[in-house]
Scaffold this active site. Structure first.
Site, PDB file in Angstrom:
ATOM      1  N   ARG A 986       0.613  -1.102   0.008  1.00 62.47           N
ATOM      2  CA  ARG A 986      -0.174   0.003  -0.108  1.00 62.47           C
ATOM      3  C   ARG A 986       0.911   1.218   0.003  1.00 62.47           C
ATOM      4  O   ARG A 986       2.264   1.252   0.013  1.00 62.47           O
ATOM      5  CB  ARG A 986      -1.043   0.025   1.131  1.00 62.47           C
ATOM      6  N   LYS A1053       2.094  -3.344   4.612  1.00 63.02           N
ATOM      7  CA  LYS A1053       2.234  -1.799   4.722  1.00 63.02           C
ATOM      8  C   LYS A1053       3.760  -1.519   4.992  1.00 63.02           C
ATOM      9  O   LYS A1053       4.126  -2.212   5.972  1.00 63.02           O
ATOM     10  CB  LYS A1053       1.419  -1.664   6.018  1.00 63.02           C
ATOM     11  N   CYS A1272     -10.649   6.302  12.923  1.00 64.80           N
ATOM     12  CA  CYS A1272     -11.041   6.048  11.654  1.00 64.80           C
ATOM     13  C   CYS A1272     -12.220   6.319  10.971  1.00 64.80           C
ATOM     14  O   CYS A1272     -13.017   7.039  11.622  1.00 64.80           O
ATOM     15  CB  CYS A1272     -10.811   4.530  11.543  1.00 64.80           C
ATOM     16  N   CYS A1278     -17.852   3.342   5.785  1.00 67.18           N
ATOM     17  CA  CYS A1278     -16.989   2.149   5.951  1.00 67.18           C
ATOM     18  C   CYS A1278     -17.907   0.997   6.264  1.00 67.18           C
ATOM     19  O   CYS A1278     -18.846   0.754   7.157  1.00 67.18           O
ATOM     20  CB  CYS A1278     -16.005   2.266   6.911  1.00 67.18           C
ATOM     21  N   CYS A1317     -14.451  -0.795  14.090  1.00 64.83           N
ATOM     22  CA  CYS A1317     -14.221  -2.245  14.140  1.00 64.83           C
ATOM     23  C   CYS A1317     -12.794  -2.754  14.426  1.00 64.83           C
ATOM     24  O   CYS A1317     -12.034  -1.915  14.424  1.00 64.83           O
ATOM     25  CB  CYS A1317     -14.670  -2.592  12.627  1.00 64.83           C
ATOM     26  N   CYS A1321      -7.772   0.500  11.510  1.00 62.81           N
ATOM     27  CA  CYS A1321      -7.127   1.388  10.540  1.00 62.81           C
ATOM     28  C   CYS A1321      -6.306   2.515  11.136  1.00 62.81           C
ATOM     29  O   CYS A1321      -5.509   2.972  10.924  1.00 62.81           O
ATOM     30  CB  CYS A1321      -8.028   1.910   9.592  1.00 62.81           C
TER      31      CYS A1321
HETATM   32  S1  SF4 Z   1     -11.275   0.305  11.498  1.00 68.31           S
HETATM   33 FE1  SF4 Z   1     -12.711  -0.742  10.725  1.00 68.31          FE
HETATM   34  S2  SF4 Z   1     -14.225   0.923  10.845  1.00 68.31           S
HETATM   35 FE2  SF4 Z   1     -12.687   1.738  10.736  1.00 68.31          FE
HETATM   36  S3  SF4 Z   1     -12.109   2.411   8.736  1.00 68.31           S
HETATM   37 FE3  SF4 Z   1     -11.266   0.500   9.232  1.00 68.31          FE
HETATM   38  S4  SF4 Z   1     -12.470  -1.042   8.640  1.00 68.31           S
HETATM   39 FE4  SF4 Z   1     -13.681   0.737   8.643  1.00 68.31          FE
END
Ligand code: SF4
Ligand SMILES: Cc1cc2nc3c(=O)[nH]c(=O)nc-3n(C[C@H](O)[C@H](O)[C@H](O)COP(=O)(O)O)c2cc1C
Length: 1422
Positions: A986, A1053, A1272, A1278, A1317, A1321
């Site tokens: 990435r 990454k 995130c 998302c 989630c 991220c």
């Molecule tokens: S951490 Fe989960 S909810 Fe947040 S952007 Fe990444 S995939 Fe989406």
């Protein structure tokens, strides 16, 4: 003593980030390449050097690589082939920071073709001038981001005063000097006295830029570099404008103007050097082969002179010369004495000029053996369409495949015209019977190789002697050359194989014309590995075969194919003197080893149902083997000609075993179908796909047992339709707290309502439910009823509504040893028992579910059916498998989750839109790029954009129709989205370090280099999004040297950090480079870290976060290769069967760190050096103003969670746009989602400060907690979000910071992160305190991460809501304020205070979860 070439090469090497060097035909090497190799031994700079072969396509290489470079230089001789290719791409290249250094040898005809195609054209005659102009050109291209042609005479033996190495980069990057006060010494533009409304012409604008760069150059080198210089008489009667290698001319009354700048050439400048005394102008140019009447310089001069009154206009004479020896005073005097002529004249004798006429290219001795075979086979019919003999008339271009193709087209058009004319003549009544007979005879035999010629000759004789004359007969006679059929050949070297997609060869292949191509490959087998890896050839044969309908032969001359054919001839020799025996020996070696297989591929046979491929040698090389193994030829052909599919597949040659197997299967099928079982309907509801997978498995197995089975989602049924069914198996999971998944909610609601009304619609229905859930998802005792709630509710509800259970409910639990499988294995047999098919043994293997690995491999290097999907207006979505592929292109399909329910209720598809993520290696972008991103968000997205945790731009809400325009506009400012997502490397991120611009430049360049090195090579991206030429029909032999067709098991990454700041969270990346700086403050190399990674799945203990390990030290040069080898070791060892276990962190823990490291080192061929000491002390950004070591200023702005939008009182988006409009430096995006406006010169600081203040962008009056936070995206865009994040964290911080303030901790930095989630991220698992979404309003809470990202945190509470968070943090923060030791960070304190155990490795992440205090019991209960 120095040559012009060595001076130019040196400047190009020291100034550029990337150099593209044009190579002569192997085995020779370019002069420049030799210089680069000796420079690499002495210089500390390491530009990336790429080679393109002569006859290859330098334009596309420059376009591919130029956008990533601060400065890209192209070095080459000014050969016609090269220049013409550059002209084709000149428009696109014009806005690249590019210098085209072209070495000229006594003729400017070719290089002048570029004259008006690029913004700047400089020309140098002496080595010193070449040196100075190289510097000027580099500066101009670098600062103005525009292409500059620098043509220079390849002169030698002159002493050159060269700039020192250490001065070059500072010179390129130094402040722009204000240009002189207007052009031409006048005040204001065009000599007018500075009215602000004056319209400035584009040439004037460009000229000003040139002047500015020239001024900077003069200041640095202390030598004049004027655009025009004048010698000789001050009151001349004649002015000579010289262009070329012109010796000094010293004649009374004559002045000589030498040009150093040819574009832009301002009329005012020209007029300045033509005093009123001059009545005559001679334009003296060194041109041998100029094809049009007037030269660019002549036209410029005429244009300038016309600005004078008619009577003041001198006469202009155009003169060509070829040999400098011809420019003698006597010859000039003769010119002056002769009456002026309106036509160009040639200086010197005709014999001298003929000397310089183009030479017929020499055909190497060995190669003529093939041409001899061709003339032997085809005799008079042979027509070599790019024959070297044509060069005499047409110039060097005549040998190019494009030229040949154009010629063939022209000839075929003329032959068709001949045929039509003869047919017309047949209709003319007056034609004699004899002539009529001959005409009809010829029409019948016109395609016959021999008869077309003989009958044609008879017809010509008859026509010539015919008494009647008519325009048709005249036309036929004019076209007489086309009576015989011809075998048309284009003959070329393997140079065409380097860039097939872009080459003329591709056009020939795709033309469908009856044309043959002979490619002679001369690389000896024994030298195959010594060839330059950058000059790796594509296999022209495979390329052509993939096209489906091309005849391909490897060493064979074949003539009957009517359509394009490609013949690949192998003729290995090092040089022309190689003895024939040596050539034979090499050939045998290559054929025996399979390196050069002998084969024929005849698509005509295929149409006749015969095997089209015939192998004539024993061994086959890998590529070809794979092609055959996969029987790609079949699928490709089927795709391009669907009508052939059935015949082809049936002609595959069934063997007996296969036939038997089918028969047995048939017998078995007949048996089970005879069973008299009722139909089975399988209905499922699933959010994440697990329940769907089990439902599909059940349906497949039902079919295999002979049951008539159908499958659909629970919501695809209404109560009415369900009441008609007899046997239904339900499979459902849980999403949210006890909630049914999205695609089951409507029926669930309807069932509840019917139950309330006391209805009993299901008197006929027999059912069973399999429920999937997680008994630990909501761990508190009081939440136990959420476990598998929808399934359990459904089971009772159906009974209530009159249904009869045919088997008891099955319960699948993520926590069981085999996950839901454990419960499923118990439940499924009950279903078969009901139908009486439990004793049937199923022999057929179940079809494999389609996984990402299948999708990748079948995608044709990431094409899939994306292009078709974009055209489909009936849905806002793409095909599900294409949505996996678009990730590799930086595009995610999403839907607005805020309005999901509403849309479902309306019966319309979800509000699909796409997220686009840009690739910005190192997070750096220009003001122009910023402005474009700003525009794209408004015009194509939802009006905002986000700076992501991978330091790049992310747009949301782009609907399908806007996808392509968005990508094209991103591309217009030289950015792309390739590999921003997907199973590839990435965006490479690097520290923003404002303190040292030199160090930043070094790590930034390194990041770009690594990014470019690991970029996928597929052409699908350009093809689909940028409408670049379709390569080879519908199937392409793309080449992914690093990834192969399966790409990586998972994402990869990379980060580059510069201690003491760890703003990129190096340990959270799969691969990291920690910069090690030497005593002089220069980059010495990097410590290498591997195995960091964040993502986990709630409750799945096989998943865990991990911080990276330091495995050693590498030099800057080794870095990209180390990156490659780590990535390849992961590619080959990562778990491809389970995506949840596929990241590098798991591979390392499975293999062992030492084994993994040893594997990397064995691929490298050397061990890594021991790691060097380094110290990190923070992972947050350094906000506010700072000044770098070069005196330029930077300001780091706080952009909460990276969201760029206009809000009341905070018009950040507008403010940043205003800054971009005036800012001359760059923007650095950080991995903490903030923005640094960098490289601000001192004089611009006040204006930038003013704008920042106006839009409140300079506000840093936030608590330490807020400044250290990040979240995130999560809801609404998302698709994986389970809870709010970006929209909620600021609200939570409002409350937590009050607690901090109450305890005197307003300015203390505590790293707090939140994600929607467990994918992680925003890197929550290395934060001191973190919240990871589980369901709306519910989070797991983690504590104890290291302040500078060095230690993982740990789950403290599995489920918390806001009141609980505040209740937990209040006493904890209070204690921290009172009890912390000097300098102790919160993450360390919570461990020392006993709230949480430290996490020492990823594998131990789940050990000792929970903690001290009043919530201990709840944790223990969980
Ligand atoms: S951490 Fe989960 S909810 Fe947040 S952007 Fe990444 S995939 Fe989406
Ligand atoms: C956001 C979310 C909430 C969940 N809530 C529950 C729950 O309340 N009860 C339960 O038993 N399982 C719960 N689970 C676990 C899932 O039902 C379980 O992992 C299931 O296998 C997922 O199936 P699916 O992929 O088909 O959606 C939840 C999972 C998620 C992602």
């Amino acid at each position: 003593m120095s040559s012009a070439t060595s001076s130019v090469a040196r400047v190009a090497y020291l100034a550029s980030d990337i150099i593209v060097d044009s190579q002569p035909t192997l085995p020779s090497t370019s002069q420049f390449a030799k210089e680069y190799s000796s420079l690499s031994a002495t210089s500390s700079r390491r530009p990336t050097i790429l080679s393109v072969p002569l006859g290859g396509d330098p334009g596309s290489t420059l376009l591919r690589n130029g956008s990533a470079a601060g400065l890209i230089s192209f070095t080459s001789s000014a050969a016609a082939q090269t220049v013409i290719r550059l002209v084709l791409d000149a428009a696109e290249l014009s806005s690249f920071p590019l210098v085209l250094h072209l070495a000229v040898k006594n003729d400017l005809s070719d290089v002048l073709l570029l004259h008006s195609a690029v913004p700047f054209f400089l020309i140098s005659r002496t080595p010193q001038q070449a040196h100075d102009n190289s510097l000027l050109a580099s500066r101009l291209a670098r600062t103005e981001k525009k292409a500059v042609v620098h043509a220079f005479y390849d002169a030698k033996n002159d002493s050159v005063e060269e700039i020192s190495e250490s001065e070059v980069q500072p010179f390129l990057l130094s402040e722009k000097l204000a240009s002189t006060n207007g052009v031409n010494g006048h005040n204001g533009a065009n000599g007018h006295n500075g009215h602000s409304a004056t319209v400035v012409s584009p040439s004037l604008e460009l000229f000003k830029l040139y002047e500015r760069a020239a001024l900077s150059t003069v200041v640095r080198i202390r030598r004049a570099c004027p655009p025009l210089s004048v010698h000789g008489s001050s009151e001349p009667h004649t002015v000579i404008f010289g262009l070329g290698d012109i010796p000094p001319v010293d004649i009374d009354g004559v002045s000589v103007v030498s040009l150093s700048l040819l574009t832009p050439l301002l009329p005012s400048r020209i007029l300045d050097v033509i005093p009123p005394s001059a009545s005559r102008i001679i334009i003296l140019e060194q041109l041998h082969r100029w094809n049009t009447k007037w030269t660019p310089l002549y036209l410029e001069l005429v244009d300038a002179i016309h600005q004078r009154e008619v009577e003041q206009r001198p006469h202009i004479q155009s003169v060509y010369f070829s040999d400098p020896a011809q420019v003698i005073p006597l010859a000039i005097l003769k010119l002056l004495q002769a009456a002026p002529s309106s036509a160009p004249i040639q200086l010197g004798s005709a014999s001298a000029s003929s000397l310089l006429s183009p030479e017929v290219p020499h055909i190497p001795k060995h190669e003529s053996s093939y041409t001899k075979i061709l003339s032997h086979v085809f005799g008079e019919r042979l027509e070599v369409s790019n024959s070297p003999a044509l060069v005499l008339k047409q110039g060097a271009i005549a040998t190019s495949p494009e030229f040949a193709l154009g010629r063939v087209r022209g000839q075929l058009d003329q032959r068709n015209e001949l045929i039509r004319s003869v047919q017309k003549l047949l209709e003319v009544k007056e034609v004699s019977p004899e002539l009529h007979k001959l005409c009809s005879q010829w029409v019948l035999v016109k395609d016959d190789d021999t008869k077309s010629r003989s009958v044609g000759n008879d017809l010509i004789t008859a026509l010539e002697s015919s008494k009647s004359s008519s325009p048709i007969i005249d036309r036929i006679l004019a076209l007489r050359a086309h009576f015989p059929t011809r075998s048309r050949w284009i003959i070329g070297s393997d140079a065409w194989s380097y860039d097939l997609g872009a080459s003329g060869l591709h056009h020939a292949i795709a033309s469908g014309l009856n044309i043959n191509i002979l490619i002679i490959d001369t690389l000896p087998y024994t030298s195959r590995n010594s060839a330059d890896p950058h000059r790796r050839k594509q296999d022209a044969g495979l390329y052509a075969m993939n096209h489906g309908d091309i005849y391909v032969a490897s060493v064979a001359v074949y003539s009957s194919h009517n359509g394009p054919s490609v013949v690949l001839a192998y003729l290995p020799y090092q040089n022309e003197d190689a003895p024939a025996l040596e050539v034979l020996k090499e050939t045998k070696l290559a054929v025996d080893a399979g390196y050069w297989p002998l084969y024929r591929w005849d698509p005509v046979k295929e149409a006749q149902g015969k095997e089209p491929f015939a192998l004539d040698s024993d061994a086959v090389k890998n590529d070809l083997q794979q092609f055959l193994d996969r029987q790609n030829h079949l699928s490709q052909l089927v795709r391009s000609k669907p009508e052939l599919a059935t015949e082809l597949v049936s002609s595959l040659g069934e063997n007996v075993k296969e036939a038997r197997r089918r028969k047995a299967q048939q017998a078995y099928d007949d048996l089970v179908v005879s069973l008299d079982a009722p139909p089975l309907v399988v209905l499922y509801a699933s959010d994440g796909g697990t329940a769907e997978k089990f439902a599909k498995r059940l349906a497949n197995r039902g079919k295999a047992r002979g049951l008539s089975t159908s499958i659909g989602t629970i919501d695809s049924m209404s109560i009415d339709t369900l009441s008609q069914e007899e046997y239904v198996a339900f499979v459902t999971s849980v999403a949210g707290q006890g909630e049914p998944p999205q695609n089951g909610r409507t029926l669930f609601k309807a069932l509840n309502a019917a139950a309330l009304r006391g209805e009993k619609p299901f008197s006929k229905l027999r059912y069973s439910v399999f429920a999937l859930g997680d008994s630990h998802y909501w761990p508190r005792a009081e939440d136990a009823h959420y476990y598998n709630k929808p399934g359990k509710d459904l089971d009772t509800r159906l009974e209530q509504l009159g249904g009869e259970r045919f088997a008891d409910i099955g319960l699948g639990d993520d926590q069981d040893a085999d996950g839901p499988d454990t419960g499923y294995k118990v439940w499924e047999p009950l279903v078969w028992k009901t139908f009486g098919v439990d004793n049937i043994e199923v022999k057929e293997a179940e079809p494999d579910p389609i996984t990402n690995e299948h999708i990748k491999a079948a995608s044709g290097y990431l094409r899939g059916t994306i292009a078709e999907g974009l055209e489909d207006n009936s849905t806002g979505a793409l095909d599900p498998s294409d949505t996996q592929l678009t990730k590799f292109h930086g595009i995610y399909q999403q839907d607005d989750r805020d309005i999901r329910d509403e849309r479902q209720a309306q019966g319309v598809e979800p509000a699909y839109s796409f997220m686009i993520r840009v690739r910005t290696p190192g997070g750096v972008c220009t003001s122009e790029q910023w402005l474009q991103m700003d525009r794209i968000a408004d015009e194509h997205g939802n009006g905002t954009f986000k700076i992501t945790t991978r330091a790049t731009f992310q747009f949301h809400g782009v609907i399908k129709r806007h996808l392509k325009p968005s990508i094209q506009e991103i591309n217009k400012v030289l950015l792309d989205t390739l590999a921003a997502c997907g199973d590839v490397n990435r965006n490479v991120i690097c520290s923003a370090i404002p303190s040292s611009s030199r160090l930043h430049a070094q790590v930034y360049n390194f990041s770009k280099l690594v990014s470019a090195h690991l970029l996928p090579r597929t052409t699908a991206y350009h093809e689909i999004w940028l409408d670049k030429k379709m390569v080879a029909g519908e199937a392409v032999k793309d080449f992914e040297p690093l990834y192969g067709e399966f790409y990586l098991p998972r994402k990869f990454k990379i980060a580059v950090a510069v201690p003491p700041t760890n703003d990129v969270d190096i340990f959270a990346n799969d691969l990291g480079f920690i910069a090690i700086v030497n005593e002089q403050g220069d980059l010495a190399g990097f410590n290498v870290t591997i195995g960091g990674g964040m993502g986990v799945a709630h409750g799945n203990k096989k998943t865990y976060p991990r911080v990276a390990d330091v495995i050693g030290f590498c030099t800057i040069e080794q870095g990209p290769i180390v990156a490659e080898k780590v990535m390849l070791t992961q590619r080959d060892n990562g778990n491809r069967a389970d995506r949840k276990n596929a990241r590098l962190k798991y591979t390392i823990d499975r293999m062992g760190l030492d084994v993994f490291k040893a594997e990397v080192e064995s691929r490298l061929g050397y061990p890594l050096a021991p790691a060097r000491p380094y110290t990190f002390d923070r992972n947050i950004d350094d906000f506010g103003w700072s000044t770098g070591d070069d005196g330029r200023h930077h300001v780091m702005l706080f952009i909460e969670n990276g969201r760029i939008q206009d809000e009341p009182e905070r018009d950040f988006k507008t403010g940043l746009r205003e800054i971009a409009k005036i800012h001359k430096g760059t923007f650095r995006l950080t991995a903490n989602q903030h923005i640094m406006i960098s490289e601000i010169s001192t004089e611009d600081v006040p204006e930038i400060k003013r704008i920042l203040a106006k839009y409140k962008l300079d506000n840093l009056n936030y608590t330490g907690l807020r400044l250290s936070s990040s979240a995130c995206v999560a809801f609404p865009t998302c698709g994986l979000a389970m809870a709010e994040s970006e929209r909620y964290l600021p609200v939570l911080i409002d409350k937590v910071e009050k607690i901090c303030e109450e305890n005197g901790l307003r300015n203390d930095s505590i790293v707090m992160r939140m994600t929607g989630c467990p994918n992680g991220c925003a890197r929550p698992y290395v934060a001191e305190v973190a919240f990871v979404g589980k369901a709306p309003g519910s989070y797991s809470m983690l504590l104890g991460g290291g302040y500078y990202g060095q230690r993982l945190n740990k789950i403290y509470r599995e489920t918390v809501s806001e009141p609980e968070i505040l209740a937990i943090l209040k006493p904890m923060i209070k204690r921290y304020a009172l009890e912390r030791i000097e300098g102790e960070h919160f993450g360390d304190f919570v461990i020392r205070a006993g709230y949480i155990a430290p996490t020492t490795s990823g594998k131990e992440w789940y050990d000792n979860m929970g903690g001290e205090g009043q919530y201990r019991e709840a944790a223990a209960a969980a």
